[in-house]
Scaffold this motif. Sequence first.
Motif, PDB file in Angstrom:
ATOM      1  N   THR A  86       0.833  -1.203   0.000  1.00  0.00           N
ATOM      2  CA  THR A  86       0.000   0.000   0.000  1.00  0.00           C
ATOM      3  C   THR A  86       0.869   1.255   0.000  1.00  0.00           C
ATOM      4  O   THR A  86       0.602   2.219  -0.741  1.00  0.00           O
ATOM      5  CB  THR A  86      -0.933   0.003   1.227  1.00  0.00           C
ATOM      6  OG1 THR A  86      -1.776  -1.150   1.176  1.00  0.00           O
ATOM      7  CG2 THR A  86      -1.792   1.253   1.249  1.00  0.00           C
ATOM      8  N   ASP A 115      -2.096  -4.384  -4.919  1.00  0.00           N
ATOM      9  CA  ASP A 115      -2.825  -5.637  -4.722  1.00  0.00           C
ATOM     10  C   ASP A 115      -1.985  -6.889  -4.930  1.00  0.00           C
ATOM     11  O   ASP A 115      -2.483  -7.997  -4.722  1.00  0.00           O
ATOM     12  CB  ASP A 115      -4.034  -5.688  -5.666  1.00  0.00           C
ATOM     13  CG  ASP A 115      -5.103  -4.675  -5.292  1.00  0.00           C
ATOM     14  OD1 ASP A 115      -5.098  -4.201  -4.136  1.00  0.00           O
ATOM     15  OD2 ASP A 115      -5.943  -4.352  -6.155  1.00  0.00           O
ATOM     16  N   ARG A 120      -1.213  -8.787   1.978  1.00  0.00           N
ATOM     17  CA  ARG A 120      -2.382  -7.917   1.921  1.00  0.00           C
ATOM     18  C   ARG A 120      -3.661  -8.717   1.672  1.00  0.00           C
ATOM     19  O   ARG A 120      -4.754  -8.305   2.070  1.00  0.00           O
ATOM     20  CB  ARG A 120      -2.212  -6.855   0.825  1.00  0.00           C
ATOM     21  CG  ARG A 120      -3.298  -5.787   0.845  1.00  0.00           C
ATOM     22  CD  ARG A 120      -2.955  -4.629  -0.081  1.00  0.00           C
ATOM     23  NE  ARG A 120      -3.926  -3.558   0.079  1.00  0.00           N
ATOM     24  CZ  ARG A 120      -5.068  -3.469  -0.609  1.00  0.00           C
ATOM     25  NH1 ARG A 120      -5.371  -4.378  -1.518  1.00  0.00           N
ATOM     26  NH2 ARG A 120      -5.898  -2.473  -0.386  1.00  0.00           N
ATOM     27  N   ALA A 122      -5.301  -9.395  -1.142  1.00  0.00           N
ATOM     28  CA  ALA A 122      -6.234  -8.833  -2.116  1.00  0.00           C
ATOM     29  C   ALA A 122      -6.274  -9.666  -3.394  1.00  0.00           C
ATOM     30  O   ALA A 122      -5.291 -10.311  -3.765  1.00  0.00           O
ATOM     31  CB  ALA A 122      -5.843  -7.401  -2.453  1.00  0.00           C
ATOM     32  N   PRO A 124      -6.611  -8.951  -7.275  1.00  0.00           N
ATOM     33  CA  PRO A 124      -6.593  -7.836  -8.223  1.00  0.00           C
ATOM     34  C   PRO A 124      -7.834  -7.815  -9.115  1.00  0.00           C
ATOM     35  O   PRO A 124      -8.377  -8.863  -9.474  1.00  0.00           O
ATOM     36  CB  PRO A 124      -5.324  -8.104  -9.044  1.00  0.00           C
ATOM     37  CG  PRO A 124      -4.468  -8.940  -8.156  1.00  0.00           C
ATOM     38  CD  PRO A 124      -5.425  -9.802  -7.400  1.00  0.00           C
ATOM     39  N   GLN A 133       0.610 -10.102  -9.930  1.00  0.00           N
ATOM     40  CA  GLN A 133       0.521 -10.958  -8.750  1.00  0.00           C
ATOM     41  C   GLN A 133       0.974 -12.382  -9.087  1.00  0.00           C
ATOM     42  O   GLN A 133       1.744 -12.993  -8.343  1.00  0.00           O
ATOM     43  CB  GLN A 133      -0.912 -10.974  -8.211  1.00  0.00           C
ATOM     44  CG  GLN A 133      -1.042 -11.707  -6.888  1.00  0.00           C
ATOM     45  CD  GLN A 133      -2.467 -11.710  -6.383  1.00  0.00           C
ATOM     46  OE1 GLN A 133      -3.272 -12.567  -6.768  1.00  0.00           O
ATOM     47  NE2 GLN A 133      -2.799 -10.749  -5.517  1.00  0.00           N
TER      48      GLN A 133
END
Length: 227
Positions: A86, A115, A120, A122, A124, A133
């Motif tokens: 982030t 992401d 994290r 997440a 994407p 990723q």
Amino acid sequence: MSPVVPDSELLEPLLAQDSRLPVVWAWVGASMTFDAAHDTAHLARVARWTLHCAPALAPSLAVAAALTHDVVNLPKNHPQRAQASTIAAEMVLAKLPTLGFDGAEAEAVAAAVRDHSYSRGATPETLLGAALQDADRLDALGALGILRAAAAGGSMGRALLHATDPFCTARTPDDAAYTVDHFFTKLLRLETTFQTPVGQQEAARRTAVMRTFLANLGEEVGAEFLG
């Protein structure tokens, strides 16, 4: 001074695709904390696999995302580790418009950087994010993944493996203490998280390499790997 000198030789074919990319790399080279598992070669591999995973992507954005995804590289045991991507995304969003990228391009790259992180958690929402990723997670698997896990474990002072239960059959994995435990807290779980067909296929191959390694390790230390 960074422990690994950022040599751009591996990146030259990638940087040549857009005149803005060498400037991005100069910023990353000056800003990122490099280590044995997060070096220039890692960035080059992630860039190549981002392009492999999604050939339809604009190469300039794919390479920019790969170059910048670890611009904030915090140690695994750092209290802000889960926020690293982030923070990196915020830096990317602020910096890329000063390096010739328009607002939409900067936002796309920043979202992918934000992401990509496993910590994290997440998923994407864009092809660029999914490809980045997948590419980054591929580098955590296979023979390279084994080397990188060992390098990270050594830098953190972890023991190689638990003496009597190396494969966590009767205990909770603790990868803060044992490098091999990292296979059970994260690495063997990655295969199911890939989103692109290319990434999924390569992840299956590399995960098989790691399972073979663990089986061979078990034979050497007198413990059966059941996975």
